[in-house]
Enzyme design. Structure first.
Site, short mmCIF file in Angstrom:
data_model
loop_
_atom_site.label_atom_id
_atom_site.label_comp_id
_atom_site.label_asym_id
_atom_site.label_seq_id
_atom_site.Cartn_x
_atom_site.Cartn_y
_atom_site.Cartn_z
N GLU A 1 4.51 -5.32 7.17
CA GLU A 1 3.73 -4.31 7.90
C GLU A 1 4.21 -4.12 9.33
OE1 GLU A 1 2.43 -6.61 5.91
OE2 GLU A 1 0.83 -5.75 4.69
N GLY B 1 0.71 -5.11 0.84
CA GLY B 1 -0.45 -5.18 -0.05
C GLY B 1 -0.13 -5.85 -1.37
N GLU C 1 -0.37 -9.45 -0.69
CA GLU C 1 -1.81 -9.73 -0.49
C GLU C 1 -2.53 -9.78 -1.84
OE1 GLU C 1 -2.04 -6.43 2.43
OE2 GLU C 1 -3.14 -7.85 3.68
N ALA D 1 0.87 -1.18 0.00
CA ALA D 1 0.00 0.00 0.00
C ALA D 1 0.91 1.22 0.00
CB ALA D 1 -0.87 -0.02 1.24
N1 CO8 Z 1 4.62 3.18 -0.59
C1 CO8 Z 1 5.04 4.38 -1.08
N2 CO8 Z 1 6.24 4.54 -1.68
C2 CO8 Z 1 7.04 3.47 -1.80
C3 CO8 Z 1 6.67 2.22 -1.31
C4 CO8 Z 1 5.38 2.08 -0.69
N3 CO8 Z 1 4.90 0.91 -0.23
N4 CO8 Z 1 7.66 1.34 -1.55
C5 CO8 Z 1 8.63 2.04 -2.20
N5 CO8 Z 1 8.26 3.31 -2.34
C6 CO8 Z 1 9.02 4.41 -2.97
C7 CO8 Z 1 10.17 4.86 -2.11
O1 CO8 Z 1 9.73 5.78 -1.12
C8 CO8 Z 1 11.09 5.49 -3.15
O2 CO8 Z 1 10.57 6.76 -3.47
P1 CO8 Z 1 11.62 8.00 -3.66
O3 CO8 Z 1 12.42 7.62 -4.89
O4 CO8 Z 1 10.72 9.17 -3.90
O5 CO8 Z 1 12.43 8.07 -2.42
C9 CO8 Z 1 10.86 4.60 -4.37
O6 CO8 Z 1 9.64 3.91 -4.16
C10 CO8 Z 1 11.97 3.56 -4.56
O7 CO8 Z 1 12.07 2.83 -3.36
P2 CO8 Z 1 13.46 2.66 -2.54
O8 CO8 Z 1 14.38 3.79 -2.83
O9 CO8 Z 1 13.11 2.40 -1.11
O10 CO8 Z 1 14.02 1.34 -3.24
P3 CO8 Z 1 15.01 0.27 -2.58
O11 CO8 Z 1 15.45 -0.62 -3.70
O12 CO8 Z 1 16.05 0.93 -1.77
O13 CO8 Z 1 14.08 -0.59 -1.57
C11 CO8 Z 1 12.09 -1.77 -0.93
C12 CO8 Z 1 13.03 -1.35 -2.09
C13 CO8 Z 1 12.83 -2.74 0.00
C14 CO8 Z 1 10.89 -2.47 -1.54
C15 CO8 Z 1 11.67 -0.52 -0.14
O14 CO8 Z 1 11.18 0.44 -1.06
C16 CO8 Z 1 10.59 -0.77 0.86
O15 CO8 Z 1 10.87 -1.30 1.93
N6 CO8 Z 1 9.32 -0.39 0.55
C17 CO8 Z 1 8.23 -0.49 1.46
C18 CO8 Z 1 7.75 -1.92 1.56
C19 CO8 Z 1 6.63 -2.03 2.58
O16 CO8 Z 1 6.82 -1.79 3.75
N7 CO8 Z 1 5.43 -2.43 2.11
C20 CO8 Z 1 4.28 -2.60 2.95
C21 CO8 Z 1 3.51 -1.33 3.05
S1 CO8 Z 1 2.17 -1.45 4.22
C22 CO8 Z 1 0.98 -2.30 3.39
O17 CO8 Z 1 1.15 -2.71 2.28
C23 CO8 Z 1 -0.30 -2.50 4.13
C24 CO8 Z 1 -1.39 -3.07 3.23
C25 CO8 Z 1 -2.71 -3.06 3.92
C26 CO8 Z 1 -3.28 -1.65 4.04
C27 CO8 Z 1 -4.60 -1.70 4.66
C28 CO8 Z 1 -5.34 -0.35 4.54
C29 CO8 Z 1 -5.16 0.56 5.69
#
Ligand code: CO8
Length: 260
Positions: free
Chosen positions: A134, A111, A114, A66
């Site tokens: 999460e 997500g 999921e 998400a």
């Molecule tokens: N949301 C928003 N932006 C994201 C997300 C995300 N989930 N994942 C990556 N991005 C963005 C980064 O912020 C970055 O943006 P910017 O270039 O502007 O800084 C860009 O994508 C590239 O990402 P990274 O620089 O972080 O790339 P890396 O190769 O260093 O890392 C990762 C890749 C490991 C995937 C890392 O981006 C990461 O950890 N992302 C988040 C993963 C995460 O925690 N996902 C779970 C989110 S919570 C969720 O999904 C809950 C679902 C249920 C919701 C229920 C409703 C309330």
């Protein structure tokens, strides 16, 4: 259909849906979820579409979760509404009555994992990483992850993934049954398209009933589920495709199914 965050391509009876926000690793924001809802409804009702491939744009991510920017400012009531809205969209994917193949081309986190789990079959690139991180954000999954993960890989493995937030490789995901098959990254999409085309050529009513028998049946006591299966068997026995399939076997030729 006009979409900003999805690409939709048609290849005969197969639709390829690509989540297209590569700059944020295809994170699902509200607008993208809403587009996915509309796309899934349209594809469900389009009789010419018999299978769907779902993938992410770019080489890095299927869906990295998400959109955390939206999550960061969510209120309790807003969070609940958001989770329910997302669950509804993923239920549409799961219940569309046609095979939906997740082509997991990179990160499938939160997500994203999921969403893949709501699909019928999961194929992964050997470079993909999957997980439910999460917990690292002080959250829990909200798009059905606690439920589908436990149903797919079992309670013990699901709890380990959910509580640790660890990312696992495609190979490990295959070992625990989270993905069906692993492909060299460059061959994933072709593999997913080929599988979708092969399923699209099969009897659509039988496909629909198998999906329904397994999907709904698993939620019922065994005796009731078997009764449900027998009813669907009776219904499918009335189709022209059943007559064509059995006749073609006896005539030693390939069946041609019409979906009737
Ligand atoms: N949301 C928003 N932006 C994201 C997300 C995300 N989930 N994942 C990556 N991005 C963005 C980064 O912020 C970055 O943006 P910017 O270039 O502007 O800084 C860009 O994508 C590239 O990402 P990274 O620089 O972080 O790339 P890396 O190769 O260093 O890392 C990762 C890749 C490991 C995937 C890392 O981006 C990461 O950890 N992302 C988040 C993963 C995460 O925690 N996902 C779970 C989110 S919570 C969720 O999904 C809950 C679902 C249920 C919701 C229920 C409703 C309330």
């Amino acid at each position: 259909m006009a979409f900003h965050n999805l690409l939709i391509e048609r290849d005969e009876a197969v639709a390829i849906v690509t989540i297209n926000r590569p700059k944020v690793l295809n994170a699902l924001d509200t607008a993208t979820l809403d587009e996915l809802r509309r796309a899934m409804l349209e594809l469900t009702h389009d009789e010419a579409v018999r299978a769907v491939v779902l993938t992410g744009a770019g080489e890095k991510a299927f869906v990295a979760g998400a959109d955390i920017k939206e999550l960061a400012v969510m209120t309790p009531t807003g969070g609940r509404e958001h989770a329910i809205r997302g669950q509804h969209v993923f239920d549409l994917v799961e219940q569309m009555g046609k095979p939906v193949i997740a082509a997991i081309n990179g990160f499938a986190l939160g997500g994203g994992c999921e969403l893949a789990m709501a699909c019928t079959i999961r194929l992964a690139a050997d470079t993909a990483k999957l997980g439910q991180p999460e917990i690292n954000l002080g959250l829990i999954p909200g798009y059905g992850g606690t439920q589908r993960l436990a149903r797919i890989v079992g309670k013990g493995r699901a709890l380990e993934l959910l509580l640790s937030g660890d990312q696992i490789t495609a190979q490990e995901a295959h070992r625990i049954g989270l993905v069906n098959r692993v492909f060299p990254a460059g061959e994933l999409l072709a593999g997913a398209r080929a599988l979708a085309a092969s399923l699209a050529a099969r009897a659509p009513v039988a496909i629909h009933y198998i999906l329904e028998a397994v999907g709904k049946g698993l939620e019922m006591p065994l005796a009731q589920a078997q009764g449900f299966e027998a009813t669907l068997f009776g219904l499918v026995s009335s189709t022209e495709d059943m007559r064509e399939g059995t006749k073609a076997f006896l005539e030693k030729r390939k069946p041609v199914f019409q979906g009737r």
